[in-house]
Design an enzyme around this catalytic site. Sequence first.
Site: not given
Ligand code: BGC
Length: 732
Positions: A271
Amino acid sequence: MPFLLAVSASHGQSGGDVNQRVESLLARMTLEEKIGQMSQSTSMNTPLSDAIRAEIRAGRWGSFLNAGSPGDRAEAQRIALHESRLGIPLLFGRDVIHGYHTVFPIPLGQASSWDPELVEQAARTAAAEASREGIRWVFTPMMDIARDPRWGRIAESLGEDPYLASKLAVAMVAGFQGKSLGDPASVAACAKHYAGYGAAEAGRDYNSTWIPEILLRSVYLKPFHAAADSGVATFMTAFNALNGVPSTGNRFLLHDILRDEWKYDGMVVSDYNAVLELIKHGFAANEADAARKAVNAGVDMEMVSTTFFDHLKELVASGQVDQRQIDDAVRRILRLKFRLGLFDREPPAPAAAEPTPQSLALAERVAAESAVLLKNRNHTLPLSGNAGSVAVIGPLADSAVDQMGTWNTDGRARDVRTPLAALRESLGAGRVHYAAGLKDSRDLSHDGFAAAVDAARRSDAALLFLGEEETLSGEARSRAFLDLPGAQNALADAVKSAGKPLIVVIMAGRPLTFHEVAGKADAVLWAWHNGSMGGPAIAKLLFGENVPSGKLPVTFPRTVGQVPIYYAHLSTGRPASESELGIPMGNPEKPTGYTSKYIDVDFTPEYPFGFGLSYTDFQYGNLSLSAPVMRAGGTIVVSADVANRGTREAREVVQFYIQDETASVCQPVRELKGFQAVVLKPGETRRVSFHLGSADLAFYNSRMELVTEPGKFHVWIAPDSTRGVEAEFELR
Ligand code: BGC
């Protein structure tokens, strides 16, 4: 020579062909180029800077997220294919969470439809729009089991139940990925957040989760396992530490379970910044340590932070990371790029995707199926189309942005039809008296109340649109109070004083506690943040052109103090009983009895999992079993009649639950094992059957073995998780 030209004659995409192409490319890559493939950046802005062009040429990045315009993406891809040494294409990822330009209801809303086919179509539509603009990877579906409405990301979830969430997650993956990833209108999906993210302590986002392995396997991992089996192209790690080990450095999750047990061969991305955050977790001492722990655990691509690029080379040189680990990660990344056809096609000319009449009609249908009728005193709804006029009141009646909900990255307010707009159009502006009453859901001022009450007085019915703004829902939007924010309760009181039928429509990203408002209302329609076409969907439901058929995918608590509350709990040695219901909310009663309950609120939820009313009346009866005994390896068929005893043709989601009455590990009081939707005409009866195999009765024992144990099982065919027709059988 760029790889595109070298291979462009070959279009065979069988696994063998792809693997050969991967190996031949891998053999030509430098370690830096490999690490570049393992790096994903947000740094591509509009217009493309010279610096980023140079980095793409140098093979510095394998992927970009949420970056650039369609034109920038096409240009960046051209540079990667034709000006980088090996011509390895970029992979553009994006948070296409519930639609792209056509916005569908939030995932939790879509889950209320209990309609995998519809959810698949919505994902397919989103894939078509996003891919047209150069996006071939979406960070969806989020399949974290969520049992805590304080957690803002419950909006992105598919609810509390592993069976329902698995079915819907698999349907979404099928929609995004289509029949072939190589279809230019397909996008790679992403099973996230692996794992346990939804169980954050007290609903505080990013927080620790403590999930015993037996619960992890029985509940939290199930949708991920189903998605892996269905061929989801990628996985994303979670931000949280699971049982003390951050998911992004968790070899048990990323290697032992995902690779060894499930044989998953897709790609794993961290993530956002989660590799770097291993330091703040207190799990890695410094950036190099973070990179080492993430890669060795099984992360293939680092999102945003750059510890891989900055440190992997020296970690390989010093033997702390095995070169084979790097090669395996790059293999998985390249394999995906080949399967997507990125090597074999010139980037399509940048094209803007616009919502179409078809995509908007689908969005309306999903919004309609997502709405859940929670209360309908004396058939207040549907309103008669001939009835005079309506007052449209409330902060959510005409808020395009809020209606789209969290992660509306590519949704545009101009494409949204609000309830106010839809009602004006269908009834004629003269029959709609609008007064917002409050500027937004948090507004505390009563200044607008007089106009709202006046609008209600002048109308035959008051439609009150309450809820949450989208900004209160989603990532990092944990709430400790689940009430309707601002002065919405007071607004409901004021409008009630006008003495007209009060219909409350709630648009929100999570279950809220609204006991008093529900008490005052004649009808409550729960609409969620329901996307571009939420307005017409609601208007047609209120006026009976469509009949509500949504069922809650998550339990609604009476008050935040009951959280977590979910239907598939275990029994206790001292379960509370129906005779203990009726406790007034909020002020402790004189305590009586020694059962598992509260003394200041009923132990039952406000609305149970699976609940949802209709304008018609469905009756369940005549449950039968094909046999009273099931043998190991055998099946039985459980059937019941579902009859429409009302006056409207309508859809009913028929639910099938079981309980393993006695086992070596206590099992939930009920567990969903199937569901089917039927559409019945007034007076029609349909026999609905569910096939249950002995494998469906398996559970994890204390040694983490999946076993079935002989004994008695209870079954229900039911309209929700608390009622139904029932019987018992024995497994021998
Ligand atoms: C989130 C993810 C997301 C990623 C990309 C993160 O803060 O937890 O779910 O896909 O950002 O934007």
